[in-house]
Design an enzyme around this catalytic site. Structure first.
Site, PDB file in Angstrom:
ATOM      1  N   HIS A  11      69.167  20.669  28.846  1.00  0.00           N
ATOM      2  CA  HIS A  11      69.615  19.297  29.074  1.00  0.00           C
ATOM      3  C   HIS A  11      68.447  18.322  29.124  1.00  0.00           C
ATOM      4  CE1 HIS A  11      73.070  21.698  30.448  1.00  0.00           C
ATOM      5  NE2 HIS A  11      73.764  20.703  29.947  1.00  0.00           N
ATOM      6  N   GLU A  13      83.397  24.899  39.682  1.00  0.00           N
ATOM      7  CA  GLU A  13      83.818  23.496  39.786  1.00  0.00           C
ATOM      8  C   GLU A  13      85.239  23.363  40.316  1.00  0.00           C
ATOM      9  OE1 GLU A  13      85.535  20.715  36.351  1.00  0.00           O
ATOM     10  OE2 GLU A  13      83.478  21.354  36.020  1.00  0.00           O
ATOM     11  N   GLU A  54      79.765   2.542  23.996  1.00  0.00           N
ATOM     12  CA  GLU A  54      78.607   1.708  23.661  1.00  0.00           C
ATOM     13  C   GLU A  54      77.365   2.102  24.447  1.00  0.00           C
ATOM     14  OE1 GLU A  54      82.296  -0.985  23.156  1.00  0.00           O
ATOM     15  OE2 GLU A  54      81.637   0.643  24.467  1.00  0.00           O
ATOM     16  N   LEU A  55      77.547   2.494  25.715  1.00  0.00           N
ATOM     17  CA  LEU A  55      76.383   2.846  26.537  1.00  0.00           C
ATOM     18  C   LEU A  55      75.733   4.127  26.028  1.00  0.00           C
ATOM     19  CD1 LEU A  55      74.631   2.149  28.990  1.00  0.00           C
ATOM     20  CD2 LEU A  55      76.118   3.610  30.363  1.00  0.00           C
TER      21      LEU A  55
END
Length: 767
Positions: free
Chosen positions: A705, A616, A16-17
């Site tokens: 981005h 990472e 939802e966010l």
């Protein structure tokens, strides 16, 4: 004995966010609707934990974009270039916040976004704080206090979660020379004091300080800063109860520092480093409680209650139950929300899994079991858990002897190209005939709502395979023509048939399973749905040859074959924990190798094997680096080394600092590496220059981005900076990353400017 959660997923169980943020950014909803979505998610999260029986429920673990950016806003670490944003009519604090994260290009302003990088060794990205000599801080946002008040209104005296002062400084970057960011602690401490004063006045009893850097290698200055900061905080707030949370590795040589901090409770990650429990129990003072991070916050496998109980019993025997807290290993931010939404999973595999909501229940059940709670429900939960763990150990779904034997038979030769790069480069130049400053993109092009709707209709059976194929071919052909028209040198097919760059491959590999709603946040509104690697991995049939071959048939220019590398597939999946990660990675590498060989046979002479996650995956402690780098680099080389010298192998990496591992990057022996560079204004290239990186390199010249479109002049200037450190005959010109999440309008403008910048760089070089 108490239970607590370090943090809970904030995207909402149905994302939802994400949807609300993107609607707000596009002007489709007003601010109040976005804020209402945030409040609803917070209340849902609090109620899940309250109903499960968690003792200390977190607040301020919610964020509209990133928790580190939240802290920068709260303490007023707002770079001066954004000050004009708030002066523009109708702009709010949240608009300033989003401008810092995404850049700002309207109202006559053109402001770049702040840098973004990986959150330790996860696939989550945070916005990097910017620090300056003698920087002053001030309390600039009420977010922390508003969320605490919201929890109180919901009947919960919550535990505010705050990034610890020292970790916040260490997460940032000095933007000018001649100072140490830790020197800013004395300027920042008054703001933390003000935050704690307000929370205390609101009625807060417990405060959680996240200090993950305590699990990393620390300088003497950092250790001294930890001691002085917490001494001052305790002195000013003798009645507040503090939890210092560490995670992602063990305390190891920092144990003596951590246990000497004047706080009430220390949290340790016993999933990533179970060996540390004995060390901590030997040095922990009588004044300190211990929080045991036993439920894996970063993976989706059920907790082994029997194993966890052995840790709890050991700690209770030494400290007593009243000094023990039970918790997940880290924030559940890295876990999907709720396994109950998974209605299509193989029931046997589903029985091995636990998502965030289920992990909350596991924490409570462990407390009940450890406390000797005697009721039938708890006994049944324990027995069911034992059966699930045993089922996974013996399941025929997991093991494939042929895969294991092939991996065992790998030799050193399998990880080597036929000749060195110097020889390969000559052959590639003869075959490919590329110009100076060749232009390309990283792979994907915008996936519009229309493209996504085709995929959804196909999955629902509303489009036949033939209809879907025709639509994708038309979009691919249109994209090929457009790239030809603007003059890009090495084309890509656009990846319109693909969903996520890991999910797409996992769906075609044996040993993977997929969820319907297993979303986790990667950055901002970007969510990913990691595959679950539950068994041995192999490739039954070619995965990308059909689309690569089709795209190449549409043009006389070269089209890159696009693959995701073995380390990235590993890192961006939920990985089986019943064998070493290195073994799983080797199995994936062999599967990708088969695909690379088949692409070459199909006439694809440029093949990109993306490895954005190789940095990472680096362990947090330097002493553990070489073992990881050995098998990670070997896995890439296995995947890439089955081709002839004239076939050019590319790789792509983004949002990583390369200085410490540049030799290992070179050892990967990719013919061309493309990297993110624009947000750092080419600073990342310094590592490649100092090392004299031997192969070719494409530093990204614009930030994909951010929605802002850079000018030709801006990209030309970045190319000039690149030529100051890298020879021109080694340089490629490309964006920072794939373009899937962007819109066509901004993509077209940016790539046209990029091609023009490359041409200008060629002209300047010739002169």
């Amino acid at each position: 004995m108490q239970t607590h959660i370090l943090g809970y997923p904030r995207i909402g169980s149905k994302r939802e966010l994400k949807k609300a943020c993107e609607q707000y950014w596009s002007g489709k909803i007003l601010l109040e609707e976005l804020l209402n979505t945030g409040r609803t998610i917070c209340n849902q999260n609090w109620n899940i934990q309250k109903e499960a029986g968690i003792d200390l429920i977190p607040c301020n673990d919610f964020s509209y974009y990133d928790q580190v950016l939240d802290m920068s806003l709260v303490v007023g670490a707002i770079p001066t270039r954004y000050h004009e944003v708030v002066l523009k009519k109708n702009n709010t604090e949240l608009d300033l916040y989003f401008a810092m994260a995404r850049g700002y290009q309207k109202d006559g302003l053109d402001i770049t976004a702040m840098e973004m990088t990986k959150w330790f060794d996860t696939n989550y990205h945070y916005i990097v704080p910017e620090f300056y000599k003698n920087q002053q801080f001030k309390l600039s946002s009420d977010k922390i206090f508003n969320e605490f008040a919201g929890a109180k209104q919901a009947g919960i005296n919550a535990k505010p979660v705050i990034i610890g002062l020292v970790s916040y400084l260490l997460l940032g970057k000095e933007k000018e020379e001649g100072f140490d960011k830790l020197n800013l602690a004395v300027n920042l401490l008054p703001v933390y004091t003000e935050i704690l004063t307000k929370l205390q006045d609101q009625g807060a009893e417990w405060i959680q300080f996240d200090e993950p850097f305590l699990a990393l290698d620390l300088t003497e200055k950092a250790k001294e800063t930890y001691l002085s900061v917490y001494a001052e905080i305790r002195k000013r707030f003798p009645k507040l109860k503090f939890i210092v949370a560490t995670y992602f590795d063990g305390l190891k040589d920092n144990a003596s520092i951590a246990v000497s901090l004047p706080v009430n409770t220390l949290h340790v990650d016993l999933v990533r480093n179970p060996e540390q429990l004995d060390d901590i129990l030997n040095v922990i003072p009588d004044s300190l409680n211990l929080s045991l991070g036993l439920v894996d916050g970063r993976n989706i496998w059920k907790n082994d209650y029997e194993k966890s109980l052995s840790f709890i019993r050991k700690a209770v025997e030494k400290l007593g139950s009243e000094r023990i807290f039970i918790a997940p290993s880290c924030s559940l931010l890295h876990s999907p929300c709720d396994l109950d939404f998974e209605t299509s999973l193989n029931p046997e595999i589903k029985n091995w899994l636990a998502f965030a909501k289920q992990k909350v229940k596991e924490v409570v059940t462990l407390k009940q079991l450890a406390s000797g709670t005697e009721n039938e429900q708890i006994f049944e939960a324990f027995e069911e858990n034992k059966k699930a763990i045993e089922s996974r150990t013996t399941s025929s779904l997991i093991h494939n002897d042929q895969v294991k034997q092939r991996a065992d038979a790998v030799t050193e030769k399998d990880a080597q190209r036929i000749n060195t790069f110097k020889i390969r480069k000559k052959e590639q130049q003869e075959v490919l005939q590329l110009p100076l400053f060749p232009t390309t993109t990283i792979g994907s092009f915008p996936q519009t709502a229309e493209v996504r709707s085709w995929r959804a209709k196909f999955k629902k059976g509303e489009l036949t395979a033939e209809q879907y194929d025709i639509l994708l071919k038309e979009e691919t052909q249109r994209t090929i023509r457009w790239q030809e028209d603007i003059g890009i040198d090495v084309l890509v097919h656009g990846e319109f048939e693909r969903n996520d760059m890991v999910e797409y491959f996992g769906e075609q590999l044996e040993g993977f399973v997929f969820t319907q709603n297993g979303w986790v946040q990667s950055y901002g509104s970007r969510c990913v749905k990691p595959p679950v690697i539950f068994g041995d991995v192999s490739r039954p049939t070619p995965m990308t040859v059909y689309w690569s071959q089709y795209a190449q048939s549409q043009t006389e220019k070269w089209v890159k074959g696009m693959l995701t590398g073995p380390v990235t597939i590993l890192q961006w999946s939920f990985v089986r924990d019943d064998q070493p990660r290195s073994e799983t990675c080797k199995q994936i590498a062999l599967a990708i190798r088969d695909e690379v060989v088949d692409l070459e046979k199909a006439g694809i002479r440029i093949i990109q094997i993306d490895e954005p996650a190789i940095r990472e995956g680096l362990p947090l402690r330097k002493t553990d680096w070489q073992n990881y780098l050995k098998w990670a680099v070997e896995a890439f080389r296995i995947s890439a080394s089955g081709v002839e010298d004239a076939t050019q192998i590319h790789t792509h990496m983004c949002y990583s600092e390369f200085n410490d591992i540049i030799e290992n990057i070179a050892d990967m022996d990719a013919d061309v590496i493309t990297i993110e560079c624009s947000r750092s204004q080419m600073e990342l290239l310094n590592a490649f220059a100092d090392f004299k990186y031997p192969n070719e390199i494409g530093p990204g010249v614009y930030d994909i981005h951010s929605p802002r479109v850079p000018s030709k002049e801006e990209m030309t200037e970045l190319l000039r900076k690149a030529q100051n450190v890298i020879p021109a005959n080694q340089l490629w010109v490309n964006p920072d990353c794939g373009l899937k999440t962007r819109h066509w309008e901004e993509t077209e403008k940016a790539l046209i400017a990029m091609v023009a910048a490359a041409k200008e760089a060629s002209v300047e070089y010739a002169l």
